[in-house]
Scaffold this active site. Structure first.
Site, PDB file in Angstrom:
ATOM      1  N   ASP A   8     -11.541  -4.408   2.492  1.00 10.55           N
ATOM      2  CA  ASP A   8     -12.459  -3.294   2.258  1.00 10.55           C
ATOM      3  C   ASP A   8     -13.912  -3.702   2.464  1.00 10.55           C
ATOM      4  O   ASP A   8     -14.730  -2.906   2.929  1.00 10.55           O
ATOM      5  CB  ASP A   8     -12.282  -2.752   0.835  1.00 10.55           C
ATOM      6  CG  ASP A   8     -10.975  -1.987   0.650  1.00 10.55           C
ATOM      7  OD1 ASP A   8     -10.419  -1.534   1.662  1.00 10.55           O
ATOM      8  OD2 ASP A   8     -10.532  -1.849  -0.498  1.00 10.55           O
ATOM      9  N   CYS A  17       0.813  -1.214   0.000  1.00 10.78           N
ATOM     10  CA  CYS A  17       0.000   0.000   0.000  1.00 10.78           C
ATOM     11  C   CYS A  17       0.848   1.266   0.000  1.00 10.78           C
ATOM     12  O   CYS A  17       0.319   2.371  -0.111  1.00 10.78           O
ATOM     13  CB  CYS A  17      -0.948  -0.006   1.196  1.00 10.78           C
ATOM     14  SG  CYS A  17      -2.330  -1.155   0.985  1.00 10.78           S
ATOM     15  N   HIS A  59      -8.479 -10.618 -14.942  1.00 10.90           N
ATOM     16  CA  HIS A  59      -7.893 -10.033 -16.149  1.00 10.90           C
ATOM     17  C   HIS A  59      -6.393  -9.901 -15.941  1.00 10.90           C
ATOM     18  O   HIS A  59      -5.931  -9.611 -14.836  1.00 10.90           O
ATOM     19  CB  HIS A  59      -8.512  -8.662 -16.431  1.00 10.90           C
ATOM     20  CG  HIS A  59      -8.071  -8.069 -17.740  1.00 10.90           C
ATOM     21  ND1 HIS A  59      -8.388  -8.630 -18.954  1.00 10.90           N
ATOM     22  CD2 HIS A  59      -7.329  -6.963 -18.018  1.00 10.90           C
ATOM     23  CE1 HIS A  59      -7.881  -7.892 -19.929  1.00 10.90           C
ATOM     24  NE2 HIS A  59      -7.224  -6.878 -19.382  1.00 10.90           N
ATOM     25  N   ASP A  84      -8.515  -3.563  -5.168  1.00 11.09           N
ATOM     26  CA  ASP A  84      -7.233  -3.161  -4.588  1.00 11.09           C
ATOM     27  C   ASP A  84      -6.128  -4.030  -5.174  1.00 11.09           C
ATOM     28  O   ASP A  84      -6.274  -5.244  -5.269  1.00 11.09           O
ATOM     29  CB  ASP A  84      -7.257  -3.304  -3.060  1.00 11.09           C
ATOM     30  CG  ASP A  84      -6.407  -2.242  -2.379  1.00 11.09           C
ATOM     31  OD1 ASP A  84      -5.278  -2.007  -2.858  1.00 11.09           O
ATOM     32  OD2 ASP A  84      -6.860  -1.661  -1.387  1.00 11.09           O
ATOM     33  N   ASP A 139     -10.576   0.718   7.352  1.00 10.90           N
ATOM     34  CA  ASP A 139      -9.324  -0.029   7.521  1.00 10.90           C
ATOM     35  C   ASP A 139      -8.140   0.895   7.308  1.00 10.90           C
ATOM     36  O   ASP A 139      -8.187   1.858   6.547  1.00 10.90           O
ATOM     37  CB  ASP A 139      -9.256  -1.296   6.653  1.00 10.90           C
ATOM     38  CG  ASP A 139      -9.238  -1.042   5.162  1.00 10.90           C
ATOM     39  OD1 ASP A 139      -9.492   0.093   4.737  1.00 10.90           O
ATOM     40  OD2 ASP A 139      -8.979  -1.997   4.417  1.00 10.90           O
ATOM     41  N   LYS A 173       0.377   3.516  -3.112  1.00 11.38           N
ATOM     42  CA  LYS A 173      -0.780   4.381  -3.319  1.00 11.38           C
ATOM     43  C   LYS A 173      -0.344   5.808  -3.628  1.00 11.38           C
ATOM     44  O   LYS A 173       0.672   6.291  -3.115  1.00 11.38           O
ATOM     45  CB  LYS A 173      -1.671   4.378  -2.074  1.00 11.38           C
ATOM     46  CG  LYS A 173      -2.384   3.065  -1.840  1.00 11.38           C
ATOM     47  CD  LYS A 173      -3.175   3.050  -0.545  1.00 11.38           C
ATOM     48  CE  LYS A 173      -4.387   3.946  -0.586  1.00 11.38           C
ATOM     49  NZ  LYS A 173      -5.275   3.711   0.587  1.00 11.38           N
TER      50      LYS A 173
END
Length: 348
Positions: free
Chosen positions: A91, A17, A140, A68, A227, A20
């Protein structure tokens, strides 16, 4: 190709993360997007930077949708897959829901990673989904300069169980369900200095599903949940403060830490994302005089697959904390409270 000679983290400019976009950049990008308020069935959209979108289907059912994905923060492909999947599913739990199914999102640099490593990434993600009781029903994939993996996740809940990040009330106690320091640990991994014991501690916390969120959503004394991920405790706390129009007061000494996080932070194992986070939201953070930089870095440290920040009625906080610990979150702690005041986070 020998899979053990390929360091996944060496193929990515960031990881977990910590990849981000900075909060300030994200806010700028979303500033001119079309309003979604006229969709009456959309209970939760982008208005308070919440964890997932929520669409009410009928009087009894809401659909929760989220996605995510990120680049690797560890070199073991199976662990990478597990961490990314746990983080994505979180999430849904943070909104008070239960996951139903997932779709895989995969980007891999062809020719740089052997097929067997990619299989391990996918296997790791599938193993976590199996633990959560959901299938990976499709996905995908693309050829990508850096390795990327994650999930799109669909969940459900009742309308009365939706838990926004904007529902905190003045006087509420704040509970954090997991220890922080994951970003600092990932910085140490990059330099090959994280101890095996600390690595296992990181894997244990980042692959621990936040299932307790769906249980807490059935408790009317739980008013808000979010979260804690890439923006750290202060960033996601500030989102809760802004959404709820309150001041959050956080006692830094009560925030649970991973065992070696403080020592590593004092040795300057800090991610670039921690600095970007502070630059983005420091104007709404009040720090005590003399707080050491390393302690501030812990509070802005990007958490990959972090815990839940829960706002609940103060009289029930100890009982709710006991419920959380009994559900398998031993590091959970009461870290502060919500107060009437200008939206901000005040650290003591």
């Amino acid at each position: 190709m020998n899979t053990h000679k390929v360091r996944l983290t060496s193929l990515a400019h960031g990881g977990g993360c910590g990849c981000k976009l900075a909060p300030s950049v994200l806010q700028e990008l979303l500033g001119n997007q079309p309003a979604t308020a006229f969709y009456k069935n959309l209970l939760v959209g982008t208005e308070t930077s919440d964890d997932a979108a929520v669409w009410q289907v009928d009087d009894n059912t809401c659909i929760i949708a989220t996605t995510d994905f990120f680049m690797p923060m560890v070199d073991d492909p199976f662990d990478f897959g597990r961490i990314a999947a746990t983080n994505a599913i979180s999430d849904v739990y943070a909104m008070g829901g239960k996951p139903v199914m997932a779709l895989a999102i995969l980007g891999m640099p062809l020719g740089k990673i052997p097929t067997e490593m990619v299989r391990e990434i996918l296997k790791g993600g599938s193993s976590v989904c199996a633990t959560a009781g959901i299938p990976v029903a499709g996905g995908h994939s693309i050829d990508c300069p850096e390795p990327v993996y994650g999930l799109a996740v669909i969940g459900t809940c009742r309308p009365d169980q939706v838990r926004r990040n904007s529902g905190a009330k003045a006087g509420d106690a704040l509970i954090l369900t997991k220890a922080i320091g994951v970003g600092i640990y990932s910085a140490a991994i990059k330099k090959s200095v994280l101890s095996p014991k600390a690595y296992q501690e990181m894997i244990d916390t980042t692959t621990l599903l936040n299932k307790v969120g769906s249980e807490l959503a059935g408790d009317p004394d739980v008013h808000a949940i979010t979260d804690v991920t890439g923006f750290g405790v202060l960033g996601h706390g500030l989102e809760m403060a802004r959404g709820s129009k309150l001041t959050l007061s956080v006692d830094a000494a009560k925030v649970p830490l991973l065992a070696e996080a403080a020592v590593l932070a004092q040795q300057d194992f800090v991610t670039g994302a921690s600095h970007r986070n502070w630059d983005s939201y420091s104007q709404d953070i009040v720090l005590p005089a003399g707080l050491p930089d390393w302690q501030r870095h812990l509070l802005t440290d990007p958490q990959t697959s972090g815990g839940l920040l829960v706002a609940c009625a103060p009289a029930k906080a100890e009982a709710i904390l006991a419920t959380i610990k009994a559900a398998g979150y031993p590091a959970a702690a009461i870290i502060g409270r919500a107060e009437a005041g200008t939206p901000a986070v005040k650290v003591s």
